[in-house]
Design an enzyme around this catalytic site. Structure first.
Site, PDB file in Angstrom:
ATOM      1  N   TYR A  77       0.802  -1.234   0.000  1.00 35.19           N
ATOM      2  CA  TYR A  77       0.000   0.000   0.000  1.00 35.19           C
ATOM      3  C   TYR A  77       0.834   1.283   0.000  1.00 35.19           C
ATOM      4  CZ  TYR A  77      -3.692  -3.348   1.012  1.00 35.19           C
ATOM      5  OH  TYR A  77      -4.562  -4.414   0.937  1.00 35.19           O
ATOM      6  N   ASN A 117     -13.406   3.437  -1.660  1.00 35.14           N
ATOM      7  CA  ASN A 117     -12.533   2.283  -1.520  1.00 35.14           C
ATOM      8  C   ASN A 117     -13.103   1.485  -0.351  1.00 35.14           C
ATOM      9  OD1 ASN A 117     -10.633   0.357  -1.046  1.00 35.14           O
ATOM     10  ND2 ASN A 117      -8.873   1.748  -1.027  1.00 35.14           N
ATOM     11  N   ARG A 127      -3.922 -10.176  -7.079  1.00 33.43           N
ATOM     12  CA  ARG A 127      -3.734 -10.674  -5.717  1.00 33.43           C
ATOM     13  C   ARG A 127      -4.524 -11.979  -5.475  1.00 33.43           C
ATOM     14  NH1 ARG A 127      -4.151  -5.896  -1.536  1.00 33.43           N
ATOM     15  NH2 ARG A 127      -3.269  -7.532  -0.207  1.00 33.43           N
TER      16      ARG A 127
HETATM   17  C1  DQA Z   1      -7.798  -2.476  -1.000  1.00 29.78           C
HETATM   18  C2  DQA Z   1      -7.723  -3.915  -1.505  1.00 29.78           C
HETATM   19  C3  DQA Z   1      -8.550  -4.829  -0.621  1.00 29.78           C
HETATM   20  O1  DQA Z   1      -8.499  -6.173  -1.107  1.00 29.78           O
HETATM   21  C4  DQA Z   1      -8.032  -4.817   0.792  1.00 29.78           C
HETATM   22  O2  DQA Z   1      -8.833  -5.614   1.627  1.00 29.78           O
HETATM   23  C5  DQA Z   1      -7.890  -3.432   1.334  1.00 29.78           C
HETATM   24  C6  DQA Z   1      -7.411  -2.375   0.459  1.00 29.78           C
HETATM   25  C7  DQA Z   1      -6.869  -1.542  -1.795  1.00 29.78           C
HETATM   26  O3  DQA Z   1      -7.045  -0.338  -1.657  1.00 29.78           O
HETATM   27  O4  DQA Z   1      -5.979  -1.997  -2.511  1.00 29.78           O
HETATM   28  O5  DQA Z   1      -8.077  -3.213   2.518  1.00 29.78           O
HETATM   29  O6  DQA Z   1      -9.114  -2.006  -1.188  1.00 29.78           O
END
Ligand code: DQA
Length: 146
Positions: free
Chosen positions: A22, A73, A106
């Site tokens: 991230y 998100n 992923r």
């Molecule tokens: C996410 C991707 C999701 O699979 C994950 O559970 C997240 C973040 C992303 O921003 O890449 O918490 O939404």
């Protein structure tokens, strides 16, 4: 034009959370980045983050009649929450889905997006820039309907 940016669980932990996936930018850094994009574009932006599904549903419901567009998100709730999908359908506010990471590359359990079914567009794998793209797309969509 009023846009609401909603972030789901653990997005408040950005910076600390799995930086290899991230990035190292914090949630506060994300907010100031999106704020500056919106300022430049003449968009009134507000933010909501929660680790609780029902609170996100409440937030979407409250946006009805208040907000022109939503950037969302849903984080892990992307892959599980029919309630968030239904809330987005209920209010019919144009929404754009954002994922910081490239969820397509992923785990299998991340390959379903419920909210994404009702979103007019999805950006993933662009880091913070995905939010910028989402805001710019939404502005154009709201102005021109494309
Ligand atoms: C996410 C991707 C999701 O699979 C994950 O559970 C997240 C973040 C992303 O921003 O890449 O918490 O939404």
């Amino acid at each position: 034009m009023k846009i609401l940016v909603i972030n789901g669980p653990n997005i408040n932990m950005l910076g600390l959370r799995e930086p290899g996936i991230y990035g190292s930018g914090t949630y506060e850094a994300l907010l100031s980045f999106v704020r500056s994009v919106c300022e430049k574009e003449g968009i009134e932006v507000s933010f909501f983050q929660s680790n609780h599904e029902g609170d996100i549903v409440d937030c979407i419901q409250k946006a009805y009649g208040e907000q022109d567009g939503i950037v969302i998100n849903p984080a892990a709730y992307t892959h599980t929450s029919i309630a968030i999908l239904d809330a987005l359908k209920a209010v019919s506010i144009p929404a754009v889905e954002v994922h910081i990471s490239d969820v397509k590359s992923r785990e299998d359990f991340r390959q379903v997006s419920y909210a994404g079914r009702v979103c007019v567009r999805t950006y993933m794998g662009l880091g913070f820039d995905g939010y910028k793209e989402a805001v710019l797309f939404l502005k154009q969509y709201l102005n021109n309907g494309v």
